[in-house]
Design a protein around this motif. Sequence first.
Motif, mmCIF file in Angstrom:
data_model
loop_
_atom_site.group_PDB
_atom_site.id
_atom_site.type_symbol
_atom_site.label_atom_id
_atom_site.label_comp_id
_atom_site.label_asym_id
_atom_site.label_seq_id
_atom_site.Cartn_x
_atom_site.Cartn_y
_atom_site.Cartn_z
ATOM 1 N N ARG A 86 0.793 -1.230 0.000
ATOM 2 C CA ARG A 86 0.000 0.000 0.000
ATOM 3 C C ARG A 86 0.826 1.280 0.000
ATOM 4 O O ARG A 86 0.358 2.307 -0.489
ATOM 5 C CB ARG A 86 -0.943 0.008 1.219
ATOM 6 N N ALA A 87 2.027 1.259 0.561
ATOM 7 C CA ALA A 87 2.821 2.484 0.690
ATOM 8 C C ALA A 87 3.397 2.922 -0.654
ATOM 9 O O ALA A 87 3.789 2.098 -1.485
ATOM 10 C CB ALA A 87 3.947 2.273 1.695
ATOM 11 N N ASN A 146 -9.303 0.210 9.976
ATOM 12 C CA ASN A 146 -10.042 -0.039 8.731
ATOM 13 C C ASN A 146 -9.720 1.016 7.675
ATOM 14 O O ASN A 146 -9.612 0.703 6.482
ATOM 15 C CB ASN A 146 -11.542 -0.069 9.012
ATOM 16 N N THR A 147 -9.565 2.269 8.115
ATOM 17 C CA THR A 147 -9.201 3.336 7.180
ATOM 18 C C THR A 147 -7.806 3.094 6.616
ATOM 19 O O THR A 147 -7.560 3.288 5.411
ATOM 20 C CB THR A 147 -9.254 4.707 7.877
ATOM 21 N N SER A 151 -6.598 2.436 2.606
ATOM 22 C CA SER A 151 -5.808 3.517 2.006
ATOM 23 C C SER A 151 -4.729 2.963 1.082
ATOM 24 O O SER A 151 -4.244 1.842 1.259
ATOM 25 C CB SER A 151 -5.161 4.367 3.101
ATOM 26 N N ARG A 152 -4.334 3.798 0.130
ATOM 27 C CA ARG A 152 -3.267 3.431 -0.802
ATOM 28 C C ARG A 152 -2.428 4.674 -1.092
ATOM 29 O O ARG A 152 -2.907 5.805 -0.998
ATOM 30 C CB ARG A 152 -3.840 2.904 -2.129
ATOM 31 N N GLY A 153 -1.181 4.452 -1.475
ATOM 32 C CA GLY A 153 -0.325 5.538 -1.931
ATOM 33 C C GLY A 153 -0.005 6.557 -0.850
ATOM 34 O O GLY A 153 0.218 6.220 0.313
ATOM 35 N N ALA A 154 -0.004 7.838 -1.262
ATOM 36 C CA ALA A 154 0.378 8.911 -0.345
ATOM 37 C C ALA A 154 -0.566 9.001 0.845
ATOM 38 O O ALA A 154 -0.139 9.329 1.964
ATOM 39 C CB ALA A 154 0.405 10.242 -1.100
ATOM 40 N N ALA A 155 -1.849 8.703 0.630
ATOM 41 C CA ALA A 155 -2.807 8.747 1.740
ATOM 42 C C ALA A 155 -2.462 7.693 2.784
ATOM 43 O O ALA A 155 -2.557 7.946 3.997
ATOM 44 C CB ALA A 155 -4.228 8.526 1.215
ATOM 45 N N PHE A 156 -2.044 6.527 2.325
ATOM 46 C CA PHE A 156 -1.620 5.483 3.256
ATOM 47 C C PHE A 156 -0.383 5.935 4.029
ATOM 48 O O PHE A 156 -0.316 5.791 5.253
ATOM 49 C CB PHE A 156 -1.315 4.174 2.522
ATOM 50 N N THR A 158 0.752 8.878 4.802
ATOM 51 C CA THR A 158 0.470 9.912 5.800
ATOM 52 C C THR A 158 -0.214 9.325 7.028
ATOM 53 O O THR A 158 0.167 9.608 8.165
ATOM 54 C CB THR A 158 -0.411 11.012 5.188
ATOM 55 N N LEU A 159 -1.247 8.501 6.795
ATOM 56 C CA LEU A 159 -1.981 7.924 7.922
ATOM 57 C C LEU A 159 -1.109 6.921 8.681
ATOM 58 O O LEU A 159 -1.120 6.895 9.925
ATOM 59 C CB LEU A 159 -3.251 7.244 7.423
#
Length: 210
Positions: A86-87, A146-147, A151-156, A158-159
């Motif tokens: 995912r990262a 769960n979030t 998530s994938r990419g940049a959103a993953f 950051t979280l």
Amino acid sequence: MLASGLASTVTGCAGETPDAGEPLVAGTGAPVIVPGAPGDHGRTAKPGERLGRPGPGPSAADVRFTERMVPHHRQALEMAGLASSRAADPGVRRLAGRVSAAQRPEIDVMTRWLRALGREAAAGHDGHGASPGPDAYGMASLTEMNTLRASRGAAFDTLFLRLMIRHHEGAVKMAGEEMAGGTDQIMRKVAQDMASGQRVEILRMRALMR
């Protein structure tokens, strides 16, 4: 690695209960591993070597630390395991790999230590509060997990970094409580090494967030 040395210590010393005040002496049976300083390798004690006097036995603080830290670590491993697929940032994937490499052997040491006392760590993430807060020591809530899974990419990235920094800060707090109230030398050493390593990882994660 300190954790692997401590695992050998737990295995080698299981069932040995010297009288209070008697010096510990390495025997000719299972090897006894003497942990080195943080970052150094341990060494095998020589037969007949006097290893000093035993410290106080496990306290309630030692058991509480261990029973809470095992599920805490398990959640960190689950979070780290998501990063490979995912990262987006290679630095996040490398950091996740370090988390897994450090915390798996620590779980092993703590689980063995609990079993030597006739106790079992809670399964999964049980043993912690389900929501972030002062009693959860940085644990992610079910909604946050769960979030993160979705998530994938940049959103993953950051979280993941935000949750893992908080998670590490909670672990450092728990380790500090063990150092302040624990009496078992193995668990105090685990806590000391854990806090040192996770402080370094917190700095790395903060740098990745810039």
